[in-house]
Design a protein around this motif. Structure first.
Motif, short mmCIF file in Angstrom:
data_model
loop_
_atom_site.label_atom_id
_atom_site.label_comp_id
_atom_site.label_asym_id
_atom_site.label_seq_id
_atom_site.Cartn_x
_atom_site.Cartn_y
_atom_site.Cartn_z
N GLY A 94 -3.99 -0.42 6.40
CA GLY A 94 -4.67 0.83 6.12
C GLY A 94 -4.13 1.92 6.99
N VAL A 95 -4.99 2.86 7.39
CA VAL A 95 -4.55 4.00 8.18
C VAL A 95 -5.49 4.21 9.35
CG1 VAL A 95 -3.39 5.20 6.31
CG2 VAL A 95 -5.82 5.60 6.65
N PHE A 96 -4.90 4.56 10.48
CA PHE A 96 -5.63 4.87 11.70
C PHE A 96 -5.09 6.21 12.19
CE2 PHE A 96 -7.20 4.93 15.86
CZ PHE A 96 -8.01 3.85 16.13
N GLY A 97 -5.84 7.28 11.95
CA GLY A 97 -5.33 8.61 12.27
C GLY A 97 -4.12 8.92 11.40
N ASN A 98 -2.99 9.19 12.05
CA ASN A 98 -1.76 9.46 11.29
C ASN A 98 -0.76 8.32 11.42
OD1 ASN A 98 -0.96 9.77 13.91
ND2 ASN A 98 -0.02 11.78 13.66
N ARG A 99 -1.26 7.12 11.65
CA ARG A 99 -0.38 5.97 11.83
C ARG A 99 -0.73 4.86 10.85
NH1 ARG A 99 0.83 4.22 17.87
NH2 ARG A 99 2.48 3.22 16.67
N ASP A 100 0.29 4.05 10.54
CA ASP A 100 0.07 2.87 9.71
C ASP A 100 -0.87 1.90 10.43
OD1 ASP A 100 1.89 4.00 8.06
OD2 ASP A 100 3.48 2.55 8.41
N TRP A 101 -1.55 1.12 9.63
CA TRP A 101 -2.52 0.15 10.17
C TRP A 101 -2.26 -1.16 9.46
CZ3 TRP A 101 -6.36 -0.15 13.73
CH2 TRP A 101 -7.36 -1.09 13.55
N PHE A 299 0.72 4.20 -3.98
CA PHE A 299 -0.55 3.86 -3.34
C PHE A 299 -0.73 2.34 -3.30
CE2 PHE A 299 -5.08 3.36 -2.84
CZ PHE A 299 -5.48 4.45 -2.09
N ARG A 300 -0.47 1.68 -4.42
CA ARG A 300 -0.62 0.22 -4.46
C ARG A 300 0.39 -0.45 -3.54
NH1 ARG A 300 -2.96 -3.65 -7.59
NH2 ARG A 300 -3.76 -2.17 -9.13
N GLN A 301 1.62 0.05 -3.50
CA GLN A 301 2.62 -0.53 -2.61
C GLN A 301 2.20 -0.42 -1.15
OE1 GLN A 301 6.22 1.61 -3.54
NE2 GLN A 301 6.65 0.43 -5.40
N ARG A 302 1.56 0.68 -0.80
CA ARG A 302 1.19 0.92 0.60
C ARG A 302 -0.06 0.17 1.02
NH1 ARG A 302 2.23 3.51 5.02
NH2 ARG A 302 0.81 4.92 6.10
N PHE A 303 -1.07 0.10 0.13
CA PHE A 303 -2.36 -0.43 0.55
C PHE A 303 -2.76 -1.73 -0.16
CE2 PHE A 303 -2.70 4.25 1.09
CZ PHE A 303 -2.72 4.26 2.47
N GLY A 304 -1.98 -2.15 -1.15
CA GLY A 304 -2.32 -3.39 -1.84
C GLY A 304 -3.50 -3.28 -2.76
N ILE A 305 -3.86 -2.06 -3.15
CA ILE A 305 -5.00 -1.80 -4.02
C ILE A 305 -4.68 -0.54 -4.80
CG2 ILE A 305 -6.14 -0.52 -2.16
CD1 ILE A 305 -8.81 -1.25 -3.29
N SER A 306 -5.17 -0.42 -6.03
CA SER A 306 -4.91 0.78 -6.83
C SER A 306 -5.82 1.92 -6.36
CB SER A 306 -5.18 0.50 -8.31
OG SER A 306 -6.57 0.33 -8.53
N PRO A 307 -5.46 3.18 -6.64
CA PRO A 307 -6.36 4.30 -6.30
C PRO A 307 -7.73 4.15 -6.97
CG PRO A 307 -4.18 5.12 -6.84
CD PRO A 307 -4.18 3.66 -7.19
N VAL A 308 -7.75 3.70 -8.21
CA VAL A 308 -9.04 3.50 -8.90
C VAL A 308 -9.85 2.42 -8.20
CG1 VAL A 308 -10.12 2.75 -11.05
CG2 VAL A 308 -8.16 4.31 -11.12
#
Length: 343
Positions: A94-101, A299-308
């Motif tokens: 996920g995201v923590f501030g402006n950094r990858d999580w 979005f899915r590539q980055r977080f493993g979930i769709s925006p919807v």
């Protein structure tokens, strides 16, 4: 649950609260620190929490299904404590501030609860410790918001061994032994992590760091501009193209950084939005994505979930507190919240 000769403790699982109440009980118990929402259609019964209060430290082990975690402004306010987490299985990103999580099994992550963050987690089992900033001399204005140590690094292995040993011994620790054990654990943690973070801070040159921060702040303010790119930085800052390339090399370049920050901002917005009042297309457009399909793919590539999927995960189920036949087990909700209020 506890007696005068043992540490304060709590336990929550399907056996205690009933299978059909398990997820709602979990949601209600942890909402003092997270808003959680499931990613599957069914009702999970795998949620489990076991915790011990060792003086002013909370040692815990949790198990949970696929879900989103949101530590929002209302959680972060006056949350002057850190959490150390070790994924025994599963993982999250996920995201923590402006950094990858991103957390992988075996890694040790320490992060500041006075900051906001969002993540998507797999089916996981996590060992954790929560402790006050003051217990190790942590300063949010001076020390990093997030620190991590590899699974096979010397510090990572030492911290894991210490946490796992404390968890194993917790049921047998006497209350009068807790303050000294907490002091020793915090002394070890302070000695391991704070000198390293301070040393890293002093090595950065001030001028480059300030330029770095100024350019990123400029990009943050203009994420909604679909034309945003390196040309904007060249026009705005008195710096050469090679210098900008060097400043953004660690994040894959200016374009990659802009995309990441747009996606991170979208992630925050979708997890914090009302599904009835928000459309994914509108969020994408506001953040400079003119092609919804392209946005969804990234979005899915980055977080493993769709925006919807992220937007729909905001759906709230019936609160555990309203489930009448589970009311005898409200101690977990009450006690965990009280513990966090006192550390």
């Amino acid at each position: 649950m506890e007696n005068a000769t043992s540490l304060p403790s709590l336990r929550l699982d399907a056996e205690m609260v009933g299978a059909r109440h398990c997820y709602d009980a979990w949601r209600e118990t942890v909402r003092c620190v997270y808003d959680v929402n499931p990613l599957n259609d069914g009702t999970s019964t795998t949620e489990r929490l076991e915790a011990w209060l060792l003086d002013n430290l909370i040692f815990s082990e949790t198990a949970f299904s696929e879900q989103t975690f949101a530590h929002n402004a209302r959680h972060a306010e006056d949350s002057n404590y850190l959490t150390l987490q070790i994924y025994k299985s599963g993982g999250s990103k996920g995201v923590f501030g402006n950094r990858d999580w991103q957390m992988e099994p075996g890694e040790v992550h320490i992060y500041d609860f006075s900051r906001e963050f969002h993540s998507v987690a797999q089916n996981s089992v996590v060992a954790g410790v929560t402790l006050p900033h003051s217990a190790i001399g942590y300063d949010p204005g001076k020390h990093p918001a997030h620190m991590s140590y590899g699974a096979n690094s010397p510090i990572g292995q030492l911290l894991k061994n210490a946490v796992f040993l404390m968890q194993k011994q917790a049921p047998d620790v006497k209350p009068d032994e807790a303050p000294e054990l907490a002091r020793v654990f915090c002394g070890m943690l302070s000695g391991l992590i704070l000198p390293q973070t301070e040393e890293r801070d002093t090595k950065a040159t001030k001028s480059r760091a300030e330029r770095h921060a100024d350019m990123r702040a400029y990009l943050e303010r203009n994420l909604g501009d679909p034309t945003l790119g390196i040309e904007h930085l060249l026009r705005t800052f008195a710096v050469s193209r090679p210098a900008i390339y060097r400043d953004f090399a660690d994040v894959g370049g200016v374009a990659a950084y802009i995309n990441k920050r747009r996606l991170d901002r979208a992630f925050h917005q979708l997890l914090s939005a009302s599904a009835k009042a928000t459309r994914v297309k509108d969020v994408a457009n506001q953040l400079g994505f003119q092609d919804p399909a392209y946005f969804s793919r990234l979005f899915r590539q980055r977080f493993g979930i769709s925006p919807v999927g992220a937007l729909n995960s905001r759906g709230i189920s019936t609160p555990y507190a309203s489930q009448g036949d589970a009311s005898d087990n409200q101690f977990a909700v009450r006690d965990l919240s009280n513990w966090f209020n006192t550390i």
